[in-house]
Design an enzyme around this catalytic site. Sequence first.
Site, mmCIF file in Angstrom:
data_model
loop_
_atom_site.group_PDB
_atom_site.id
_atom_site.type_symbol
_atom_site.label_atom_id
_atom_site.label_comp_id
_atom_site.label_asym_id
_atom_site.label_seq_id
_atom_site.Cartn_x
_atom_site.Cartn_y
_atom_site.Cartn_z
ATOM 1 N N TYR A 120 0.850 -1.189 0.000
ATOM 2 C CA TYR A 120 0.000 0.000 0.000
ATOM 3 C C TYR A 120 0.883 1.235 0.000
ATOM 4 C CZ TYR A 120 0.505 1.311 4.980
ATOM 5 O OH TYR A 120 0.980 1.726 6.190
ATOM 6 N N CYS A 121 0.297 2.367 -0.361
ATOM 7 C CA CYS A 121 1.014 3.640 -0.386
ATOM 8 C C CYS A 121 0.049 4.723 0.081
ATOM 9 C CB CYS A 121 1.568 3.914 -1.782
ATOM 10 S SG CYS A 121 0.312 3.985 -3.069
ATOM 11 N N ARG A 122 0.019 5.838 -0.575
ATOM 12 C CA ARG A 122 -0.916 6.909 -0.217
ATOM 13 C C ARG A 122 -2.241 6.735 -0.928
ATOM 14 N NH1 ARG A 122 -2.429 11.423 -2.709
ATOM 15 N NH2 ARG A 122 -3.386 13.047 -1.464
ATOM 16 N N SER A 148 -5.326 2.109 -0.258
ATOM 17 C CA SER A 148 -4.145 2.574 0.460
ATOM 18 C C SER A 148 -4.471 3.485 1.642
ATOM 19 C CB SER A 148 -3.155 3.205 -0.511
ATOM 20 O OG SER A 148 -2.547 2.185 -1.290
ATOM 21 N N TRP A 149 -3.515 4.346 1.995
ATOM 22 C CA TRP A 149 -3.604 5.159 3.200
ATOM 23 C C TRP A 149 -4.834 6.064 3.205
ATOM 24 C CZ3 TRP A 149 -2.415 5.154 7.961
ATOM 25 C CH2 TRP A 149 -2.372 6.316 8.723
#
Length: 162
Positions: A120-122, A148-149
């Site tokens: 995951y990322c932003r 994600s985030w």
Amino acid sequence: MSSTVRPILTTVRFNSTQGSTKSAADLAKRKALDEKDRLQADWDAKVVSYEDILPKTQNPTADTFLIDVREPDEVAQGSIPSSINIPLTVLPDALQLSPQAFRERFGFQKPKHTQEVIFYCRSGKRSTTASDVAKRNGYKNILNYTGSWLDWTERQNPKPVN
């Protein structure tokens, strides 16, 4: 009688049925390029949702790695519980490290190629790239939390309805 000058046409035919002149090195190079193309062919890592991730954060196991590929300054703002951080900028090199060098650099065991790895990322873009990087490095059980985030924080802290 008038004389007409006609051009002379010459035809050359190449015989393509003659034996191949490719060397073993040429054939090996072609095979390597074909394999690279196969690995780079479009594919999509299985996408997982908030509902899929939530139980993994509440009861983490050693069989699953939840990897945050954001940069450290982004992670300082918060992260999903039980996740580990390997920024996308260093992920390709990290996955090439020996298990011992990986542990020394990151402080935890390197995921095995058969273990479940969730990225995951932003917002889901870098996690998609990370999934491709892992695939090209031999990982088989790759999942992508595309929400994600941003999705995580929205669901963990829902805004009150007026």
